[in-house]
Enzyme design. Structure first.
Site, PDB file in Angstrom:
ATOM      1  N   GLU A   1      14.182  14.634  52.205  1.00 32.27           N
ATOM      2  CA  GLU A   1      14.910  15.850  51.831  1.00 32.27           C
ATOM      3  C   GLU A   1      14.757  16.184  50.345  1.00 32.27           C
ATOM      4  O   GLU A   1      15.502  15.679  49.498  1.00 32.27           O
ATOM      5  CB  GLU A   1      16.397  15.674  52.154  1.00 32.27           C
ATOM      6  CG  GLU A   1      16.720  15.611  53.641  1.00 32.27           C
ATOM      7  CD  GLU A   1      16.584  16.934  54.355  1.00 32.27           C
ATOM      8  OE1 GLU A   1      15.489  17.519  54.336  1.00 32.27           O
ATOM      9  OE2 GLU A   1      17.574  17.383  54.943  1.00 32.27           O
TER      10      GLU A   1
ATOM     11  N   ASP B   1      -0.167  12.317  57.041  1.00 33.32           N
ATOM     12  CA  ASP B   1       0.514  11.710  55.900  1.00 33.32           C
ATOM     13  C   ASP B   1      -0.475  11.736  54.743  1.00 33.32           C
ATOM     14  O   ASP B   1      -1.692  11.726  54.954  1.00 33.32           O
ATOM     15  CB  ASP B   1       0.949  10.279  56.225  1.00 33.32           C
ATOM     16  CG  ASP B   1       2.192   9.887  55.442  1.00 33.32           C
ATOM     17  OD1 ASP B   1       3.243   9.668  56.046  1.00 33.32           O
ATOM     18  OD2 ASP B   1       2.104   9.826  54.182  1.00 33.32           O
TER      19      ASP B   1
ATOM     20  N   LYS C   1       9.268  20.197  49.864  1.00 33.48           N
ATOM     21  CA  LYS C   1       9.111  20.925  51.134  1.00 33.48           C
ATOM     22  C   LYS C   1       8.511  22.305  50.869  1.00 33.48           C
ATOM     23  O   LYS C   1       7.673  22.781  51.642  1.00 33.48           O
ATOM     24  CB  LYS C   1      10.447  21.032  51.869  1.00 33.48           C
ATOM     25  CG  LYS C   1      10.891  19.677  52.454  1.00 33.48           C
ATOM     26  CD  LYS C   1      12.101  19.791  53.358  1.00 33.48           C
ATOM     27  CE  LYS C   1      12.653  18.431  53.695  1.00 33.48           C
ATOM     28  NZ  LYS C   1      12.571  18.055  55.093  1.00 33.48           N
TER      29      LYS C   1
ATOM     30  N   MET D   1      11.277   9.820  61.255  1.00 34.87           N
ATOM     31  CA  MET D   1      11.525  11.094  61.928  1.00 34.87           C
ATOM     32  C   MET D   1      10.224  11.688  62.458  1.00 34.87           C
ATOM     33  O   MET D   1      10.145  12.095  63.608  1.00 34.87           O
ATOM     34  CB  MET D   1      12.196  12.096  60.973  1.00 34.87           C
ATOM     35  CG  MET D   1      13.624  11.799  60.643  1.00 34.87           C
ATOM     36  SD  MET D   1      14.674  11.477  62.073  1.00 34.87           S
ATOM     37  CE  MET D   1      14.842  13.090  62.807  1.00 34.87           C
TER      38      MET D   1
ATOM     39  N   VAL E   1       9.225  15.446  56.060  1.00 36.76           N
ATOM     40  CA  VAL E   1       9.206  14.549  54.895  1.00 36.76           C
ATOM     41  C   VAL E   1      10.643  14.412  54.395  1.00 36.76           C
ATOM     42  O   VAL E   1      11.555  15.045  54.916  1.00 36.76           O
ATOM     43  CB  VAL E   1       8.274  15.082  53.778  1.00 36.76           C
ATOM     44  CG1 VAL E   1       6.863  15.272  54.309  1.00 36.76           C
ATOM     45  CG2 VAL E   1       8.804  16.374  53.166  1.00 36.76           C
TER      46      VAL E   1
ATOM     47  N   HIS F   1      16.161  20.655  63.344  1.00 40.58           N
ATOM     48  CA  HIS F   1      16.857  19.447  62.880  1.00 40.58           C
ATOM     49  C   HIS F   1      16.984  18.469  64.040  1.00 40.58           C
ATOM     50  O   HIS F   1      17.841  18.611  64.900  1.00 40.58           O
ATOM     51  CB  HIS F   1      18.237  19.842  62.318  1.00 40.58           C
ATOM     52  CG  HIS F   1      19.024  18.677  61.803  1.00 40.58           C
ATOM     53  ND1 HIS F   1      20.389  18.691  61.678  1.00 40.58           N
ATOM     54  CD2 HIS F   1      18.619  17.459  61.363  1.00 40.58           C
ATOM     55  CE1 HIS F   1      20.793  17.531  61.197  1.00 40.58           C
ATOM     56  NE2 HIS F   1      19.740  16.758  61.002  1.00 40.58           N
TER      57      HIS F   1
ATOM     58  N   GLU G   1      19.103  20.777  66.555  1.00 35.41           N
ATOM     59  CA  GLU G   1      19.666  22.011  65.991  1.00 35.41           C
ATOM     60  C   GLU G   1      18.491  22.898  65.588  1.00 35.41           C
ATOM     61  O   GLU G   1      17.646  22.479  64.796  1.00 35.41           O
ATOM     62  CB  GLU G   1      20.522  21.708  64.750  1.00 35.41           C
ATOM     63  CG  GLU G   1      21.902  21.163  65.066  1.00 35.41           C
ATOM     64  CD  GLU G   1      22.749  20.938  63.806  1.00 35.41           C
ATOM     65  OE1 GLU G   1      23.967  21.124  63.872  1.00 35.41           O
ATOM     66  OE2 GLU G   1      22.200  20.565  62.746  1.00 35.41           O
TER      67      GLU G   1
ATOM     68  N   SER H   1      17.905  18.355  57.360  1.00 34.24           N
ATOM     69  CA  SER H   1      19.268  18.229  57.880  1.00 34.24           C
ATOM     70  C   SER H   1      20.215  19.111  57.078  1.00 34.24           C
ATOM     71  O   SER H   1      21.414  19.087  57.302  1.00 34.24           O
ATOM     72  CB  SER H   1      19.717  16.775  57.824  1.00 34.24           C
ATOM     73  OG  SER H   1      19.649  16.325  56.496  1.00 34.24           O
TER      74      SER H   1
ATOM     75  N   ASN I   1      26.591  18.354  60.862  1.00 33.27           N
ATOM     76  CA  ASN I   1      26.950  17.631  59.637  1.00 33.27           C
ATOM     77  C   ASN I   1      28.108  18.301  58.897  1.00 33.27           C
ATOM     78  O   ASN I   1      28.874  17.638  58.203  1.00 33.27           O
ATOM     79  CB  ASN I   1      25.739  17.492  58.718  1.00 33.27           C
ATOM     80  CG  ASN I   1      24.798  16.410  59.242  1.00 33.27           C
ATOM     81  OD1 ASN I   1      25.195  15.610  60.095  1.00 33.27           O
ATOM     82  ND2 ASN I   1      23.570  16.402  58.766  1.00 33.27           N
TER      83      ASN I   1
END
Ligand code: 3HC
Length: 719
Positions: free
Chosen positions: A389, A330, A394, A311, A387, A437, A449, A416, A487
């Site tokens: 979920e 990273d 986060k 992503m 990163v 998203h 989104e 998401s 979703n």
């Protein structure tokens, strides 16, 4: 000219050249006043003895953006487009199109009736009508093949992709490119031609068509291209038929007449209305009802990405493609190297396929800088965290970002489904926190989104929506509620697919039925692609009993069938191939599980499969609309078309429901309620609109849903 007509043409004379300037902001479509103005002023220039030539150009950033799309399907005022274009084509004095910006659809068709075409180096030309379920209906299908040849013109018309000025010059669409002042250069060009006794007309150029006559190759290639890229669409076949007429008819006007008949058929086809709904829907989705239009935007000149996985890498590519320098961070050097390697490989693939030049690749790669240090993010205008979920992880990252980045930086999470307000709460700048998203692969999928937290400021929202447009996304706002829009709708859709499997359908039947409906990929092929083991492992870890709908997929996992990743899931896959093959060995498992759960397997029709899966989307969509999680029903159509493979020519699930009639939807749901009363309870808004014989477009405006809206925001727990 009467006042009711929309748009106008300005007329002036510079030495002996009349200048017609289309003036219909912001993009100069050929609305009624423009068509009337063109016809009137060509006539005026022709009857003015002192005028020796005519220049046609556009005011502002666009030349002409095509026919006025809002007129289609309605009665219109003023002359029709072909009358105005005939006046130009048969002008006694030479006409030059001075293309100052976008010349699309009817815009390019207008330029093609002129004797000469000059563009600035920013000019863009194309015939994108196919994206609206239409064909170029003002002579484009007859004139473009005469300039660029039938094969190239078919590629342009079937893809709808425009050409740059440079390419247009190479292809012979433009006669010249102006490097300085367009109008000065255009006057000089025309002065040179004024004394010629004859001026070229595209309609008279037949060589390239005659070359193609008698060969089936061009049309066969076009049909194959349309079948591959435009499955289920009506307009592509009509475009090919028009070019066939251009190749085979000796008389230009006979071809033109055929084009006009085929155009009318497209206009009457329901796909046209659906696709135009999406054109305007995408533009409506970019606006936020309660945020003023003139909200100042923060400049996003540099960005950071946290996480160099699939992503993060895809998002970095999006930003770099739009010219925004990106730092990609990273914590692990090896990951970072791998991530940069994937980005490089993706770009190389584009070079190999001719979608990007080596120079362009070098430029975008030069805009992406890897880093292991958060300190390097100190000056960026925005960071997108991408990163995996995990809320705690986060939150930690947001805390760090809050301390290292400048106060004005926007902090976005590519989650998401996690709670944006919780992330905002871990910073001292909740107004600058937002969800972005992206959909995988982020460098390809158009949906974005934009998740609005309870504190996300107007400026943050407006800036991120504008960035979305800049990087070429279809951006849709969702409130911060579980599953956001896409979703959350998907849950009911896959639930029904799984239940159909338990009740007697096979995965291939479900997939085929939905793919014939137009979905780009059936749900079981999609589940195999995503991996069946994700849900199974999560349930095991949390010690959750398998819900009924997941019993089959969990049992497949117990038998080591995880999907494409280990070449067996609902389907079998040969080594290195993504093509699904039947898995007859699974059928016993399906039967066994149905029996164990007292479900009598039965024949299920394709219609029932489509209805149950699609109406599940519609009913949840109605709840989402009612709660204010989505601003308008069209937003959900944009989400489903750009993120979930819903066919554009059906206009999205909510538009499809409107077309079917909401009363009809309720009737169908009522029949299904014998199977599952709770699931098929109509959303109150759906019931209300159906009772009023209304459509989703007539749902109360978002401000009138304010009470429900604030309720939802404070109730993160329960869909
Ligand atoms: N007719 C009516 N309105 C149009 C329009 C058109 N052809 N093109 C754009 N608009 C409107 C948009 O709806 C938007 O309105 P809003 O501000 O109220 O939301 C406004 O103009 C600005 O449009 P964008 O936000 O899209 O502006 P951009 O600068 O991002 O893009 C553009 C400009 C590339 C010209 C883009 O608008 C576009 O692609 N337009 C459509 C082009 C097209 O498809 N032309 C073919 C029309 S069909 C035709 O010509 C048939 C003929 O063959 C007979």
């Amino acid at each position: 000219m009467t006042n009711e007509l929309k748009g106008k043409v300005n007329y002036s004379v510079n030495s002996n050249i009349a200048i017609l300037e289309v003036d219909n902001p912001p993009v100069n479509p050929l609305s009624s006043g423009v068509r009337a103005g063109l016809a009137e002023f060509i006539e005026k220039a022709n009857s003015d003895e002192s005028v020796k030539g005519v220049i046609l150009t556009g005011a502002g950033r666009s030349f002409i953006a095509g026919a006025d799309i809002s007129e289609f399907g309605k009665s219109f005022d003023g002359p029709d487009l072909n009358t105005a274009l005939r006046a130009i084509e048969f002008s006694k004095k030479p006409v030059l199109a001075a293309i100052n910006g976008t010349a699309l659809g009817g815009g390019l068709e207008t330029a093609l009736v002129c004797n000469y075409r000059m563009g600035t180096n920013k000019a863009i030309v194309g015939l994108p009508e196919v994206n609206l379920g239409l064909l170029p209906g003002a002579g484009g299908t007859q004139r473009l093949p005469r300039l660029v040849g039938p094969s190239q013109s078919l590629k342009m018309m079937l893809s709808g992709t425009p050409l740059s000025a440079k390419k247009a010059l190479e292809q012979g669409i433009l006669d010249a490119i102006s490097e300085n002042s367009l109008i000065d250069d255009a006057i000089a060009f025309l002065q040179d031609k004024i004394d010629l006794s004859d001026h070229p007309k595209v309609r008279d150029k037949n060589e390239k068509l005659l070359e193609a006559r008698g060969s089936e190759n061009v049309l066969a290639e076009a049909k194959a291209l349309a079948a591959k890229t435009r499955r289920g669409q009506f307009a592509p076949g009509q475009i090919i038929a028009c070019v066939e007429a251009a190749i085979n008819e000796d008389d230009f006007d006979v071809g033109l007449k055929k084009e006009s008949d085929y155009f009318l058929e497209c206009l009457m086809n329901p796909q046209r209305e659906a696709m135009i709904h999406i054109f305007f829907g995408e533009r409506a989705a970019s606006k936020i009802a309660d945020i003023p239009k003139d909200t100042p935007l923060m400049p996003i000149n540099t960005a950071g990405i946290v996480g160099s996985g699939t992503m993060g890498g895809g998002i970095a590519m999006n930003l770099a493609n739009a010219g925004i320098p990106v730092l990609i961070l990273d914590q692990d050097e090896e990951n970072l190297e791998r991530g940069m390697g994937v980005i490089e490989k993706n770009y190389q693939m584009m070079v190999d396929r001719g979608r990007m030049s080596q120079d362009q690749k070098d430029i975008v790669m030069g805009l992406i800088t890897p880093t292991l240090s958060y300190d390097d993010l100190a000056d960026v205008d925005m960071v997108v965290e991408a990163v995996y979920e995990n809320l705690e992880l986060k939150e930690e990252i947001f805390k760090t970002l809050d301390s290292v980045t400048k106060d004005s930086a926007i902090l976005a999470s590519n989650t998401s489904g996690l709670d944006i307000d919780a992330l905002a709460a871990s910073t001292n700048r909740p107004g600058k926190v937002v969800g972005t998203h992206f959909f995988s692969p982020a460098n390809v999928m158009r949906l974005l989104e934009v998740v609005r937290g309870k504190d996300s400021s107007d400026e943050t929202m407006a800036t991120v929506m504008s960035l979305g447009k800049k990087i070429g996304k279809a951006a849709v706002v969702s409130l911060n509620a579980p599953g956001f829009i896409g979703n959350r709708m998907l849950a009911g859709y896959t639930y029904q697919a799984n239940m159909l499997l338990l009740e007697g359908a096979l995965p291939s039947q479900v997939d085929n039925a939905l793919e014939s409906f137009g979905m780009s990929m059936g749900p079981f092929r999609m589940l195999d692609l995503v991996g069946l083991d994700l849900g199974w492992r999560a349930r095991k870890l949390a010690n959750i009993e398998t819900p009924l709908a997941n019993k089959i997929s969990d049992e497949l996992c117990e038998r080591d069938r995880f999907g494409q990743k280990n070449s067996k899931g609902f389907y079998n896959y040969s080594e290195g191939s993504r093509a699904p093959n039947p898995a007859p060995e699974n059928e016993e498992i399906y039967k066994e599980i149905s029996t164990k759960n007292n479900i009598q397997r039965r024949e299920i029709s394709d219609q029932e499969i489509v209805d149950r899966c699609i109406l599940a989307l519609v009913n949840e969509g109605a709840r989402i609309l009612e709660e204010g999680v989505a601003q308008r029903s069209g937003d959900m159509d944009i989400v489903y078309i750009n993120g979930y493979g819903f066919p554009i020519w059906r206009g999205g699930p909510m538009f499809y429901a409107n077309q079917l009639g909401l009363e009809e939807i309720i009737k169908k749901m009522d029949i299904f309620s014998d199977l599952d009363k709770e699931f098929w309870k109509p959303a109150p808004l759906l019931q209300k609109l159906a009772d009023q014989s209304a459509t989703f477009g007539e749902a109360p405006a978002v401000e009138d849903r304010a009470e429900l809206l604030s309720f939802k925001v404070t109730n993160m727990g329960g869909v």
